[in-house]
Design a protein around this motif. Structure first.
Motif, PDB file in Angstrom:
ATOM      1  N   THR A 162      -1.595   7.336  -8.924  1.00  0.00           N
ATOM      2  CA  THR A 162      -2.604   7.956  -8.064  1.00  0.00           C
ATOM      3  C   THR A 162      -3.040   9.299  -8.639  1.00  0.00           C
ATOM      4  O   THR A 162      -4.228   9.617  -8.667  1.00  0.00           O
ATOM      5  N   ALA A 215       3.745   4.966  -7.764  1.00  0.00           N
ATOM      6  CA  ALA A 215       2.595   5.365  -6.943  1.00  0.00           C
ATOM      7  C   ALA A 215       2.141   6.804  -7.171  1.00  0.00           C
ATOM      8  O   ALA A 215       0.936   7.058  -7.352  1.00  0.00           O
ATOM      9  N   ASP A 257       9.328   4.968  -8.959  1.00  0.00           N
ATOM     10  CA  ASP A 257       8.187   4.873  -8.044  1.00  0.00           C
ATOM     11  C   ASP A 257       6.929   5.261  -8.805  1.00  0.00           C
ATOM     12  O   ASP A 257       6.746   6.427  -9.164  1.00  0.00           O
ATOM     13  N   ASN A 302     -11.875   1.668  -3.376  1.00  0.00           N
ATOM     14  CA  ASN A 302     -10.554   2.143  -3.784  1.00  0.00           C
ATOM     15  C   ASN A 302     -10.566   2.858  -5.113  1.00  0.00           C
ATOM     16  O   ASN A 302      -9.515   3.055  -5.727  1.00  0.00           O
ATOM     17  N   ILE A 327      -5.625   1.266  -9.745  1.00  0.00           N
ATOM     18  CA  ILE A 327      -4.336   1.348  -9.050  1.00  0.00           C
ATOM     19  C   ILE A 327      -3.735  -0.047  -8.916  1.00  0.00           C
ATOM     20  O   ILE A 327      -4.377  -0.981  -8.438  1.00  0.00           O
ATOM     21  N   ASN A 328      -2.479  -0.193  -9.349  1.00  0.00           N
ATOM     22  CA  ASN A 328      -1.731  -1.444  -9.221  1.00  0.00           C
ATOM     23  C   ASN A 328      -2.510  -2.650  -9.745  1.00  0.00           C
ATOM     24  O   ASN A 328      -2.550  -3.708  -9.110  1.00  0.00           O
ATOM     25  N   ASN A 366       3.911  -2.751 -12.480  1.00  0.00           N
ATOM     26  CA  ASN A 366       2.668  -1.988 -12.504  1.00  0.00           C
ATOM     27  C   ASN A 366       2.782  -0.829 -13.491  1.00  0.00           C
ATOM     28  O   ASN A 366       3.880  -0.371 -13.813  1.00  0.00           O
ATOM     29  N   GLU A 392       6.794   0.910 -14.070  1.00  0.00           N
ATOM     30  CA  GLU A 392       7.879   0.678 -13.125  1.00  0.00           C
ATOM     31  C   GLU A 392       9.093   0.091 -13.851  1.00  0.00           C
ATOM     32  O   GLU A 392       8.969  -0.887 -14.597  1.00  0.00           O
ATOM     33  N   LYS A 398       0.266  14.197  -0.123  1.00  0.00           N
ATOM     34  CA  LYS A 398       0.710  12.805  -0.026  1.00  0.00           C
ATOM     35  C   LYS A 398       2.025  12.557  -0.760  1.00  0.00           C
ATOM     36  O   LYS A 398       2.887  11.809  -0.271  1.00  0.00           O
ATOM     37  N   PHE A 399       2.184  13.184  -1.933  1.00  0.00           N
ATOM     38  CA  PHE A 399       3.354  12.892  -2.765  1.00  0.00           C
ATOM     39  C   PHE A 399       4.299  14.083  -2.935  1.00  0.00           C
ATOM     40  O   PHE A 399       5.243  14.006  -3.720  1.00  0.00           O
TER      41      PHE A 399
END
Length: 392
Positions: A213, A209, A207, A307, A128-129, A153, A185, A265-266
């Motif tokens: 994820t 994320a 976005d 993570n 992630i990122n 990212n 991105e 979450k999303f």
């Protein structure tokens, strides 16, 4: 028409068979940077290589217009590539990003001195990122890096299994699945005053994320879970592991838990996420991609870290008041991963043995390896999983 140039760190199978082929099809002249001298020699000796995409809608893509630069022995050549690149990408593994950052920093410093414009630096890694971490390491070596570079990212997904060693004209050929996803991105390009590049193989998103994820907690989580449950059952091939109903049920349970997190979450549509899960499981069973439980399961210490693909979603679920029993079961299977050729596996087994049947030592190991403290709602279940391994 000016030729676009891309510098890619990591000339391995993923670099050539995923990032490289997409940039080639977008019209980029490629330079691959790597420390493996024989690989760099092949890149400079051969005029082309073939990417064999297997599965539904199989095809062969011939990649041309590339070169190699030895990033260990030819630093001036590397810096020159950084100064001239229109795009810089990596596929070296998350743990190697910090090692290449100083070289990128020096190249960017020379780029700035030469009055060149800003360049995108993108880490295409299974983390992630990852670009954020690379950018931080580059800035540590060159505090003014943001004057000449920007750091979007990305999220990447393509199965590239171990390859049989090829010789001669086929030395660089790679076999991959037909499916791929590369989300990037778009905002950093706009903020840098540049147009978003015309690269058909990239999905540009505002976005990232949700995409990164979803990919990590579905593809990476599912792949590794299959490997650990399969290895635990004495199965060699990933496809064979998923052909067993009991293992498929375990993996499905793991992905049901991550689905719950991703949907909540999303705000993904549950049916859309389930379709994504089903597609992933089908991809893992592609008979044209003979992958092994030992290869996919390698580096267990990283994969059970805070993570990463198991503890990351399990911790969030626990924090939201949900169970993460299947994810913890996958971690338990990872603790059984014992492969002499994998240094992290050897270290993991050593640490478990040293903890012995001491609950205090075992609990300390839980926190050290997973990053979950005793007060966290996931800790008790992880503690039980680790303790069971130490009373075998």
């Amino acid at each position: 028409m000016t030729t676009k140039k891309a510098l890619h760190f990591g000339a391995g199978n993923i670099g050539r068979g995923f990032v490289g082929v997409i940039l080639h099809e977008a019209g980029y002249e490629l330079a691959f940077a790597d420390v493996a001298a024989p690989l760099i020699d092949s890149l400079n000796e051969l005029d082309s290589y073939t990417v064999h995409e297997v599965g539904a809608d199989a095809r062969d893509v011939i990649v041309t217009n590339f070169a190699g630069v030895n990033s260990a022995d030819d630093l001036d050549g590397l810096y020159a590539q950084i100064a001239e690149a229109d795009l810089i990408t990596t596929a070296v593994g998350p743990t190697v990003l910090g090692l290449i950052a100083p070289s990128i920093a020096e190249g960017l410093k020379r780029r700035a001195a030469a009055g060149k414009g800003k360049v995108a630096v993108m880490a295409c890694e299974n983390a992630i990122n990852a670009t954020d971490g690379l950018a931080e390491a580059i800035r540590a070596a060159y505090p003014d890096a943001d004057q000449v570079a920007f750091f979007p990212n990305t999220a990447v997904d393509r199965i590239v299994p171990n390859q049989e060693r090829r010789e001669g004209a086929e030395a660089l050929d790679v076999t991959v699945e037909t499916y791929h996803e590369w989300a990037v991105e778009s905002a950093p390009f706009i903020e840098a005053g540049l147009e978003v590049p015309d690269i058909a193989g990239i999905t540009w998103v505002e976005d990232l994320a949700p995409y990164i994820t979803r990919k990590l907690f579905t593809v990476n989580t599912g792949h590794a879970a299959t490997a650990y449950f399969g290895k635990q059952a004495g199965i060699t091939a990933i496809a064979d592991a998923l052909s067993r109903e009991d293992i498929q049920a375990k993996v499905a349970a793991v992905l049901a838990e991550t689905k719950q997190l991703i949907v909540e979450k999303f705000n993904f549509d549950p049916e859309v996420q389930q379709a994504y899960v089903d597609k992933i499981l089908t991809r893992f069973q592609n008979p044209e991609l003979p992958d092994t439980t030992e290869r996919v399961g390698r580096a267990p210490l990283r994969k059970i870290s805070r993570n990463e693909r198991f503890i990351g979603p399990a911790a969030e679920l626990a924090e939201r008041g949900y169970e993460a029993t299947a994810l913890v079961s996958a971690v338990s299977a990872a603790l059984d991963f014992d492969v002499a050729e994998d240094s992290e596996s050897v270290e993991l087994q050593k640490r478990l043995k040293e903890a012995g049947d001491s609950r205090k030592a075992t609990d300390a190991l839980v926190t050290e390896l997973t990053g979950i403290a005793p007060e966290h709602p996931l800790f008790a279940e992880l503690s039980q999983a680790f303790a069971r391994k130490n009373v075998r």
